[in-house]
Write a protein that holds these residues in place. Structure first.
Motif, PDB file in Angstrom:
ATOM      1  N   HIS A 165     -21.481  -0.576 -93.056  1.00 58.19           N
ATOM      2  CA  HIS A 165     -21.142   0.756 -92.550  1.00 58.19           C
ATOM      3  C   HIS A 165     -21.667   0.997 -91.140  1.00 58.19           C
ATOM      4  O   HIS A 165     -21.550   2.095 -90.611  1.00 58.19           O
ATOM      5  N   SER A 166     -22.229  -0.043 -90.509  1.00 58.42           N
ATOM      6  CA  SER A 166     -22.784   0.117 -89.160  1.00 58.42           C
ATOM      7  C   SER A 166     -21.658   0.267 -88.140  1.00 58.42           C
ATOM      8  O   SER A 166     -20.514  -0.141 -88.371  1.00 58.42           O
ATOM      9  N   TRP A 167     -21.991   0.836 -86.999  1.00 62.08           N
ATOM     10  CA  TRP A 167     -21.003   0.968 -85.925  1.00 62.08           C
ATOM     11  C   TRP A 167     -20.564  -0.401 -85.435  1.00 62.08           C
ATOM     12  O   TRP A 167     -19.386  -0.621 -85.137  1.00 62.08           O
ATOM     13  N   ASP A 168     -21.472  -1.346 -85.358  1.00 62.16           N
ATOM     14  CA  ASP A 168     -21.106  -2.700 -84.932  1.00 62.16           C
ATOM     15  C   ASP A 168     -20.024  -3.279 -85.843  1.00 62.16           C
ATOM     16  O   ASP A 168     -19.050  -3.869 -85.378  1.00 62.16           O
ATOM     17  N   GLU A 169     -20.210  -3.110 -87.138  1.00 61.35           N
ATOM     18  CA  GLU A 169     -19.234  -3.634 -88.097  1.00 61.35           C
ATOM     19  C   GLU A 169     -17.909  -2.881 -88.010  1.00 61.35           C
ATOM     20  O   GLU A 169     -16.839  -3.483 -88.065  1.00 61.35           O
ATOM     21  N   ARG A 170     -17.966  -1.585 -87.855  1.00 62.12           N
ATOM     22  CA  ARG A 170     -16.728  -0.799 -87.754  1.00 62.12           C
ATOM     23  C   ARG A 170     -15.946  -1.159 -86.495  1.00 62.12           C
ATOM     24  O   ARG A 170     -14.723  -1.253 -86.518  1.00 62.12           O
ATOM     25  N   VAL A 171     -16.649  -1.384 -85.384  1.00 61.85           N
ATOM     26  CA  VAL A 171     -15.987  -1.805 -84.142  1.00 61.85           C
ATOM     27  C   VAL A 171     -15.379  -3.194 -84.328  1.00 61.85           C
ATOM     28  O   VAL A 171     -14.241  -3.447 -83.914  1.00 61.85           O
ATOM     29  N   ARG A 172     -16.112  -4.097 -84.980  1.00 65.75           N
ATOM     30  CA  ARG A 172     -15.588  -5.445 -85.218  1.00 65.75           C
ATOM     31  C   ARG A 172     -14.297  -5.389 -86.028  1.00 65.75           C
ATOM     32  O   ARG A 172     -13.307  -6.048 -85.703  1.00 65.75           O
ATOM     33  N   VAL A 173     -14.273  -4.563 -87.071  1.00 63.06           N
ATOM     34  CA  VAL A 173     -13.081  -4.424 -87.911  1.00 63.06           C
ATOM     35  C   VAL A 173     -11.921  -3.853 -87.091  1.00 63.06           C
ATOM     36  O   VAL A 173     -10.790  -4.343 -87.172  1.00 63.06           O
ATOM     37  N   ALA A 174     -12.202  -2.833 -86.278  1.00 63.01           N
ATOM     38  CA  ALA A 174     -11.146  -2.233 -85.453  1.00 63.01           C
ATOM     39  C   ALA A 174     -10.584  -3.244 -84.463  1.00 63.01           C
ATOM     40  O   ALA A 174      -9.365  -3.345 -84.282  1.00 63.01           O
ATOM     41  N   LEU A 175     -11.466  -4.009 -83.823  1.00 71.66           N
ATOM     42  CA  LEU A 175     -11.008  -5.017 -82.866  1.00 71.66           C
ATOM     43  C   LEU A 175     -10.212  -6.123 -83.563  1.00 71.66           C
ATOM     44  O   LEU A 175      -9.226  -6.628 -83.011  1.00 71.66           O
TER      45      LEU A 175
END
Length: 92
Positions: A63-73
């Motif tokens: 649920h981290s921002w890093d993980e959410r950005v990775r998923v979006a990218l």
């Protein structure tokens, strides 16, 4: 509805009581779901009596921002057929 604050509270190790919201199922055991005023108050009282839970960073990592950005990218990259620039190429 995306109750973003629930993820912030969980990352701080703050006990969470919430009404049923679909997105909150992602937090699993990091929150208590209560339906109705009596159940809500009872859940708050029980969590206050139990004290702060131990913070499990592995449970929070997805649920981290890093993980959410990775998923979006990754989604953008997939949509572009693998032609999207990597984050390092954009930053550099």
């Amino acid at each position: 509805m995306n109750p973003l604050k629930a993820f912030v509270y969980a990352s701080a190790g703050v006990p969470i009581v919430a009404t049923p919201v679909a997105n909150l199922a992602e937090l699993g055991d990091l929150l208590t779901v209560a339906e109705g005023a009596e159940a809500f108050v009872g859940a708050i009282e029980a969590l206050l009596a139990a004290g702060r839970p131990n913070l499990d960073l592995e449970v929070l990592a997805p649920h981290s921002w890093d993980e959410r950005v990775r998923v979006a990218l990754d989604l953008v990259d997939d949509a572009m057929g693998g032609r999207a620039a990597s984050p390092s190429a954009v930053a550099g």
